[in-house]
Design an enzyme around this catalytic site. Sequence first.
Site: not given
Length: 277
Positions: A125, A215
């Site tokens: 994150e 991602d």
Amino acid sequence: MTQAVTLLLGVHAHQPVGNFPEVIEDAHQRCYKPFIETLHAYPDFRFAAHFSGWLLDWLRERHPADMALLAEMVARGQVELFSSGDTEPVLAAIPQRDRVGQLRTLNDKLAVWTGVTPTGAWLTERVWESSVVPALAETGIRYVTVDDYHFFCTGKAADELDGFFSTEEDGTRLDLFPISEALRYRLPFSPAHEVIGYLENLADQGHAAAIYFDDIEKFGIWPETYDWVYNRGWLKALIEGVLASPKIRTATYADFHAHDTTRGIVYLPTTSYSEMN
């Protein structure tokens, strides 16, 4: 003559531990597999990849042929595998001893599998806290990626963020690559020729690097991206456009880090990317 800008492209693959097998299988068929197969066909296109440890185990067990392609790309110097905590914890949220254990587990797993010990790490994150520096350095990690937002919080401007910076915790050094939000929003959503034009413009402006790490699921799992990226040829067009441009070169983070110098010292606040904050 314009000096080429170095595209540092990295992708991050993760599934929640214990996720449903059919969900992971779908992700592999729509994203991980076609991405690996496409890049394997272009050995001159260098990039970085991070697979969380337990997902890597799952894929190697169920799709050994596909993952063998990834290992082959490592062996020929095309791809650099990033480490992290093996089960993808937020390192800042767990004790020092567990940070070290998590990092060593994935470091060792990658080294045994590919013969290459990782020197870069993905921060889950993109959560940054300076207390993670000692564990990263102790386990052989020399650099990590964080968002450019982290640097904006210190007063840095976007035009300054075309390389890596250095930080320290109690005298222990770690280098930091700022991920470009402008690139994150373009890949893979803007047409390939527009991305090429954006990168060439960076070269014309004298920038040394364009830094991307995000991602991999954006390349096939996000709505409508499988058709766009693979069936309609976006990824191939991007790769071929980058390789054909005299103003763009690709490199692994390790190669860039080895041949470039730090842009200076920076102390980041405790933060993550803006949406997470």
